[in-house]
Design a protein around this motif. Structure first.
Motif, short mmCIF file in Angstrom:
data_model
loop_
_atom_site.label_atom_id
_atom_site.label_comp_id
_atom_site.label_asym_id
_atom_site.label_seq_id
_atom_site.Cartn_x
_atom_site.Cartn_y
_atom_site.Cartn_z
N GLU A 21 -15.64 38.63 -123.22
CA GLU A 21 -16.09 39.18 -124.53
C GLU A 21 -15.97 37.96 -125.62
O GLU A 21 -16.85 38.18 -126.58
CB GLU A 21 -15.24 40.44 -125.24
CG GLU A 21 -15.59 41.49 -124.08
CD GLU A 21 -14.90 42.85 -124.29
OE1 GLU A 21 -13.83 42.67 -125.33
OE2 GLU A 21 -14.95 43.87 -123.72
N ALA A 22 -15.28 36.98 -125.21
CA ALA A 22 -15.05 35.91 -126.62
C ALA A 22 -16.60 35.18 -126.29
O ALA A 22 -16.85 34.29 -127.08
CB ALA A 22 -14.13 34.78 -126.19
N GLY A 23 -17.33 35.36 -125.06
CA GLY A 23 -18.66 34.65 -124.70
C GLY A 23 -18.78 33.79 -123.60
O GLY A 23 -19.64 33.02 -123.43
N LEU A 24 -17.90 34.05 -122.77
CA LEU A 24 -17.84 33.70 -121.19
C LEU A 24 -18.98 34.04 -120.54
O LEU A 24 -19.55 35.26 -120.75
CB LEU A 24 -16.54 33.85 -120.51
CG LEU A 24 -15.35 33.41 -121.22
CD1 LEU A 24 -14.10 33.79 -120.16
CD2 LEU A 24 -15.27 31.87 -121.37
N ASP A 25 -19.44 33.08 -119.75
CA ASP A 25 -20.50 33.49 -118.62
C ASP A 25 -19.59 34.37 -117.49
O ASP A 25 -20.21 35.32 -116.79
CB ASP A 25 -21.42 32.55 -118.06
CG ASP A 25 -22.17 31.95 -119.15
OD1 ASP A 25 -23.12 32.57 -119.59
OD2 ASP A 25 -21.72 30.80 -119.83
N TYR A 26 -18.75 33.86 -117.13
CA TYR A 26 -17.85 34.24 -116.08
C TYR A 26 -16.31 33.97 -116.47
O TYR A 26 -15.90 32.95 -116.83
CB TYR A 26 -18.19 33.82 -114.60
CG TYR A 26 -19.40 33.65 -114.10
CD1 TYR A 26 -20.23 34.85 -113.47
CD2 TYR A 26 -20.30 32.67 -114.36
CE1 TYR A 26 -21.29 34.92 -113.22
CE2 TYR A 26 -21.84 32.77 -114.10
CZ TYR A 26 -22.19 34.09 -113.60
OH TYR A 26 -23.61 34.02 -113.15
N CYS A 27 -15.44 34.66 -115.59
CA CYS A 27 -14.25 34.42 -115.88
C CYS A 27 -13.35 34.34 -114.22
O CYS A 27 -13.65 35.25 -113.74
CB CYS A 27 -13.20 35.54 -116.59
SG CYS A 27 -11.55 34.79 -117.07
N VAL A 28 -12.75 33.35 -113.97
CA VAL A 28 -12.36 33.22 -112.46
C VAL A 28 -10.79 32.86 -112.55
O VAL A 28 -10.05 32.36 -113.43
CB VAL A 28 -13.07 31.96 -111.77
CG1 VAL A 28 -14.31 32.43 -111.68
CG2 VAL A 28 -12.76 30.71 -112.52
#
Length: 134
Positions: free
Chosen positions: A105-112
């Protein structure tokens, strides 16, 4: 699409690795280099923001969540507020969905999950190919 296919497209992606762990930075750099990516590494989010302020640009940012000086969520918010619209991928050792969601929600496209694997890098590079319509 395999990593070889991505490499034969003639596109070299530039990647910024933002992580306070020296070993993780090295692992990610070696993996990215195998895929033909140019990589640059910094130790915290402030260094990443400072690079962009100085005029640097990267196709992909791999952003750790927890770092000293400036953490990943704060750096991501600052980069987005500066108009940075290239792909930012959160890389975290935290497996909880709620923590990944808050980071995203901070502005990432993806989180891995870290450390990255060849499969994860292949997937991210495929997304870059789609984004830049190569």
């Amino acid at each position: 699409m395999t990593s070889k296919n991505i490499l034969t497209l003639g596109q070299t992606f530039s990647v910024l690795i933002v992580d306070d762990d020296k070993i993780i930075r090295r692992i990610h750099k070696v993996l990215l280099n195998k895929f033909g990516c140019e990589s640059h590494a910094v130790e915290n989010g402030k260094e990443a923001v400072d690079l962009y302020v100085s005029g640097k640009h990267f196709d992909l940012i791999l952003m750790d969540k927890e770092m000293p000086v400036m953490d990943g969520p704060k750096a991501t918010r600052e980069l987005r507020a500066m108009g940075v619209n290239n792909m930012i991928v959160g890389v975290t050792s935290r497996g909880l969905d709620s923590e990944k969601q808050a980071f995203t929600e901070a502005g990432l496209d993806y989180c891995v999950q870290k450390p990255l694997t060849s499969e994860t890098i292949t997937s991210l590079l495929q997304e870059l190919v789609k984004k830049y319509k190569i």
